[in-house]
Design a protein around this motif. Structure first.
Motif, PDB file in Angstrom:
ATOM      1  N   VAL A 191       0.741  -0.730   0.001  1.00 34.67           N
ATOM      2  CA  VAL A 191       0.413  -0.256  -0.166  1.00 34.67           C
ATOM      3  C   VAL A 191       0.831   0.742  -0.268  1.00 34.67           C
ATOM      4  O   VAL A 191       0.840   2.319  -0.783  1.00 34.67           O
ATOM      5  CB  VAL A 191      -1.316  -0.178   1.051  1.00 34.67           C
ATOM      6  CG1 VAL A 191      -1.658   1.180   1.100  1.00 34.67           C
ATOM      7  CG2 VAL A 191      -2.252  -1.056   1.248  1.00 34.67           C
ATOM      8  N   GLY A 192       1.607   1.688   0.621  1.00 30.65           N
ATOM      9  CA  GLY A 192       2.913   2.056   0.774  1.00 30.65           C
ATOM     10  C   GLY A 192       2.378   3.560   1.667  1.00 30.65           C
ATOM     11  O   GLY A 192       3.899   4.481   1.680  1.00 30.65           O
ATOM     12  N   ILE A 193       1.761   3.844   2.116  1.00 29.26           N
ATOM     13  CA  ILE A 193       0.713   4.733   3.080  1.00 29.26           C
ATOM     14  C   ILE A 193      -0.411   4.315   4.063  1.00 29.26           C
ATOM     15  O   ILE A 193      -0.336   3.423   4.397  1.00 29.26           O
ATOM     16  CB  ILE A 193      -0.269   6.236   2.537  1.00 29.26           C
ATOM     17  CG1 ILE A 193      -0.861   5.629   1.501  1.00 29.26           C
ATOM     18  CG2 ILE A 193       0.728   6.845   1.592  1.00 29.26           C
ATOM     19  CD1 ILE A 193      -2.301   6.315   1.370  1.00 29.26           C
ATOM     20  N   VAL A 218       7.603  13.714 -10.240  1.00 28.47           N
ATOM     21  CA  VAL A 218       6.623  14.158 -10.947  1.00 28.47           C
ATOM     22  C   VAL A 218       5.348  12.459 -11.078  1.00 28.47           C
ATOM     23  O   VAL A 218       5.434  11.902 -10.655  1.00 28.47           O
ATOM     24  CB  VAL A 218       6.870  13.818 -12.781  1.00 28.47           C
ATOM     25  CG1 VAL A 218       7.223  12.419 -13.214  1.00 28.47           C
ATOM     26  CG2 VAL A 218       6.357  14.591 -13.492  1.00 28.47           C
ATOM     27  N   ARG A 219       4.349  12.830 -11.828  1.00 28.35           N
ATOM     28  CA  ARG A 219       3.078  11.674 -11.917  1.00 28.35           C
ATOM     29  C   ARG A 219       2.969  11.541 -13.142  1.00 28.35           C
ATOM     30  O   ARG A 219       2.909  12.698 -14.285  1.00 28.35           O
ATOM     31  CB  ARG A 219       2.340  11.889 -11.379  1.00 28.35           C
ATOM     32  CG  ARG A 219       1.392  13.132 -11.413  1.00 28.35           C
ATOM     33  CD  ARG A 219       0.074  12.913 -10.676  1.00 28.35           C
ATOM     34  NE  ARG A 219      -0.757  13.974 -10.179  1.00 28.35           N
ATOM     35  CZ  ARG A 219      -1.057  14.598 -11.080  1.00 28.35           C
ATOM     36  NH1 ARG A 219      -1.902  13.876 -11.696  1.00 28.35           N
ATOM     37  NH2 ARG A 219      -1.572  15.552 -10.777  1.00 28.35           N
ATOM     38  N   GLY A 220       2.912  10.421 -14.460  1.00 30.26           N
ATOM     39  CA  GLY A 220       2.373  10.523 -15.166  1.00 30.26           C
ATOM     40  C   GLY A 220       3.836  10.516 -16.131  1.00 30.26           C
ATOM     41  O   GLY A 220       4.880   9.911 -16.329  1.00 30.26           O
ATOM     42  N   GLU A 221       3.138  10.787 -17.502  1.00 32.50           N
ATOM     43  CA  GLU A 221       4.354  10.676 -18.361  1.00 32.50           C
ATOM     44  C   GLU A 221       5.285  12.001 -18.597  1.00 32.50           C
ATOM     45  O   GLU A 221       5.827  12.157 -19.242  1.00 32.50           O
ATOM     46  CB  GLU A 221       3.402  10.434 -19.693  1.00 32.50           C
ATOM     47  CG  GLU A 221       2.946   9.366 -20.074  1.00 32.50           C
ATOM     48  CD  GLU A 221       4.208   8.100 -19.494  1.00 32.50           C
ATOM     49  OE1 GLU A 221       5.276   7.804 -20.306  1.00 32.50           O
ATOM     50  OE2 GLU A 221       3.674   7.079 -18.511  1.00 32.50           O
ATOM     51  N   LEU A 242       6.541   8.700 -10.493  1.00 36.30           N
ATOM     52  CA  LEU A 242       5.335   7.647  -9.571  1.00 36.30           C
ATOM     53  C   LEU A 242       3.867   7.570 -10.788  1.00 36.30           C
ATOM     54  O   LEU A 242       3.906   8.452 -11.759  1.00 36.30           O
ATOM     55  CB  LEU A 242       4.763   7.834  -8.512  1.00 36.30           C
ATOM     56  CG  LEU A 242       6.213   8.245  -7.846  1.00 36.30           C
ATOM     57  CD1 LEU A 242       5.172   8.954  -6.585  1.00 36.30           C
ATOM     58  CD2 LEU A 242       6.398   6.674  -7.935  1.00 36.30           C
ATOM     59  N   PRO A 243       3.124   6.582 -11.033  1.00 35.52           N
ATOM     60  CA  PRO A 243       1.955   6.399 -11.996  1.00 35.52           C
ATOM     61  C   PRO A 243       0.835   6.617 -11.716  1.00 35.52           C
ATOM     62  O   PRO A 243       1.070   7.704  -9.918  1.00 35.52           O
ATOM     63  CB  PRO A 243       1.758   4.788 -11.165  1.00 35.52           C
ATOM     64  CG  PRO A 243       3.252   4.045 -10.678  1.00 35.52           C
ATOM     65  CD  PRO A 243       3.926   5.292  -9.862  1.00 35.52           C
ATOM     66  N   ASP A 244       0.209   7.305 -12.521  1.00 33.18           N
ATOM     67  CA  ASP A 244      -1.134   8.892 -12.695  1.00 33.18           C
ATOM     68  C   ASP A 244      -1.984   7.611 -11.933  1.00 33.18           C
ATOM     69  O   ASP A 244      -2.910   8.221 -12.026  1.00 33.18           O
ATOM     70  CB  ASP A 244      -0.725   9.369 -13.709  1.00 33.18           C
ATOM     71  CG  ASP A 244      -1.489  10.646 -13.554  1.00 33.18           C
ATOM     72  OD1 ASP A 244      -1.785  11.262 -11.719  1.00 33.18           O
ATOM     73  OD2 ASP A 244      -1.757  11.203 -14.345  1.00 33.18           O
ATOM     74  N   THR A 245      -2.183   7.013 -10.761  1.00 29.81           N
ATOM     75  CA  THR A 245      -2.932   6.480  -9.908  1.00 29.81           C
ATOM     76  C   THR A 245      -2.987   6.462  -8.802  1.00 29.81           C
ATOM     77  O   THR A 245      -1.528   6.764  -8.173  1.00 29.81           O
ATOM     78  CB  THR A 245      -3.189   4.722 -10.525  1.00 29.81           C
ATOM     79  OG1 THR A 245      -1.852   4.461  -9.967  1.00 29.81           O
ATOM     80  CG2 THR A 245      -3.270   4.975 -12.115  1.00 29.81           C
ATOM     81  N   GLY A 305      -1.018   3.681  -7.472  1.00 29.90           N
ATOM     82  CA  GLY A 305       0.612   3.798  -7.895  1.00 29.90           C
ATOM     83  C   GLY A 305       1.237   4.450  -6.856  1.00 29.90           C
ATOM     84  O   GLY A 305       3.277   3.896  -6.771  1.00 29.90           O
ATOM     85  N   PHE A 306       0.710   5.411  -6.986  1.00 31.28           N
ATOM     86  CA  PHE A 306       1.778   6.424  -6.358  1.00 31.28           C
ATOM     87  C   PHE A 306       0.957   6.190  -4.879  1.00 31.28           C
ATOM     88  O   PHE A 306       2.919   6.460  -4.042  1.00 31.28           O
ATOM     89  CB  PHE A 306       0.934   8.438  -6.300  1.00 31.28           C
ATOM     90  CG  PHE A 306       1.484   9.228  -6.147  1.00 31.28           C
ATOM     91  CD1 PHE A 306       1.894  10.455  -7.770  1.00 31.28           C
ATOM     92  CD2 PHE A 306       1.295  10.210  -5.264  1.00 31.28           C
ATOM     93  CE1 PHE A 306       2.436  11.393  -7.558  1.00 31.28           C
ATOM     94  CE2 PHE A 306       2.012  11.375  -5.089  1.00 31.28           C
ATOM     95  CZ  PHE A 306       2.710  11.508  -6.345  1.00 31.28           C
ATOM     96  N   ALA A 307       0.802   6.047  -3.971  1.00 30.56           N
ATOM     97  CA  ALA A 307       1.457   6.223  -3.034  1.00 30.56           C
ATOM     98  C   ALA A 307       1.424   4.724  -2.397  1.00 30.56           C
ATOM     99  O   ALA A 307       2.882   5.491  -1.798  1.00 30.56           O
ATOM    100  CB  ALA A 307      -0.575   5.712  -2.243  1.00 30.56           C
TER     101      ALA A 307
END
Ligand code: TXA
Ligand code: MG
Length: 339
Positions: free
Chosen positions: A175-177, A267-270, A282-285, A288-290
């Motif tokens: 989960v990460g958080i 940054v997130r996404g592309e 990090l992923p833009d979800t 994934g971001f967490a």
């Protein structure tokens, strides 16, 4: 029982600290029924003694040892989300030492789902806990007070070093958080969300019929219990940090570079950010971001830049609320306002 779990149980029984993985973040564990062991947690973290700890259990059958007046909503949430990333605040059973609850009459309880955590908790309880027969492990996140929570065993060693007798390595946290915290301790009052997390208010509503009350924004009301995760500055890197709308990130990073400021960029996404001294993507979800957030912040913090620029997330979208909360507090704790 595997030898490492047996060693961990023996250390806990001797009042020592054992760090262990959970699905959210690594915890710094001690026998929750032993006030001296619990005091070691506060010393290692340099955490104020009036901040309560979460008690981790391996089995919902043991809930009654720790909490009393358990409302039906708590039973329903336990059935739906435990083991998992949900902490419930409940009235404290009389046997629970005040050292764990920060002197409050409530206690935070959770059953984590990480297999190694469950194995440890169940083995500890099966051995009678630390001799008091309670079998709960008090565990805050295994970081120094106010700093970034650890999501790998190496983070824990870097952060706490020899203060921890043993660090169980269960790989990176999924989960990460930190867990969602819901307060169910107020008689005749609706459940209340104290900390957003992976389990959302909508998921909670699907089980108990209504969303928990949200904490009112800004300053916290007087009746909100002490939650260190509710301090404005928390989860903080040592490097200054600023939250920036995604659309402005590349230009701001280039502008600062031109002025001689070395920026680490999250940054997130592309999105391309050519001028970053160090870049973490990090992923833009939300999930994934967490998952990657704390590792990325730690790496950016260690990379020696002058400033961390982090892409803001759409915090008014419920799915992003927990990540937005952590980012905002990280930036605040690092001494920079979000923009
Ligand atoms: O995901 C998690 O919850 C992780 C893992 C290790 O389980 N633990 C964690 O613990 O985040 P910690 O201590 O870093 O954060 C727990 C939060 C604190 O902000 C604390 O104040 C709050 O839970 N808390 C614990 N007991 C409470 C109580 N009785 N009333 C109100 N807040 C409580
Ligand atoms: Mg913490």
């Amino acid at each position: 029982m595997n030898a490492e779990i047996a060693a961990a149980v023996a250390l806990l029984q001797a009042g020592e600290l054992v760090a262990f993985p959970t699905e959210t973040v690594y915890g710094l564990g001690a026998d929750a029924a032993n006030p001296e062991a619990v005091a070691r947690i506060f010393a290692a973290k340099e955490r104020p003694a009036d901040h309560p700890l979460i008690v981790h259990l391996g089995d919902v059958e043991h809930l009654g040892r720790w909490a009393r007046d358990i409302p039906p909503a708590a039973q329903q949430l336990a059935a739906a989300f435990w083991p998992g990333p949900l902490t419930m605040i409940l009235p404290r059973a009389t046997a629970v030492p005040l050292a764990v609850t920060g002197g409050q009459d409530t206690v935070g309880i959770r059953i984590p789902s990480h297999p190694l955590a469950l194995e440890l908790l169940r083995a500890f309880a099966a051995r009678g806990g630390g001799g008091h027969g309670m079998g709960g492990i008090a565990a805050p996140s295994a970081n120094r007070f106010g700093r970034i929570s650890p999501t790998t065993a190496a983070h824990v060693r870097d952060e706490l070093g020899p203060a921890v007798a043993l660090v169980l390595d269960g790989g990176p946290c999924t989960v990460g958080i930190e867990s969602t915290i819901v307060d169910l301790s107020r008689p005749d009052r609706p459940p209340r969300l104290l900390r957003p997390g992976h389990i959302t208010p909508a998921q909670i509503a699907a089980v108990i019929g209504a969303e928990p009350e949200l904490p009112s924004g800004g300053s916290r009301p007087n009746d909100v219990p002490r939650v260190s995760g509710s301090l404005d500055g928390h989860y903080a890197p040592r490097t200054a940090m600023r939250l920036v709308p995604l659309a402005q990130l590349a230009a701001l990073s280039a502008d600062l570079r031109a002025r001689g400021v070395r920026c680490g960029v999250l940054v997130r996404g592309e999105l391309a950010v050519p001028a970053a001294a160090t870049l973490r993507r990090l992923p833009d979800t939300p999930d994934g971001f967490a998952h990657g957030l704390y590792t990325a912040l730690r790496e950016l913090d260690l990379s020696g830049g002058d400033l961390i620029l982090a892409a803001a997330v759409p915090g008014d979208e419920p799915a992003w609320a927990a990540v937005a909360d952590r980012l905002r507090r990280s930036a605040h704790g690092a001494g920079c306002q979000s923009t």
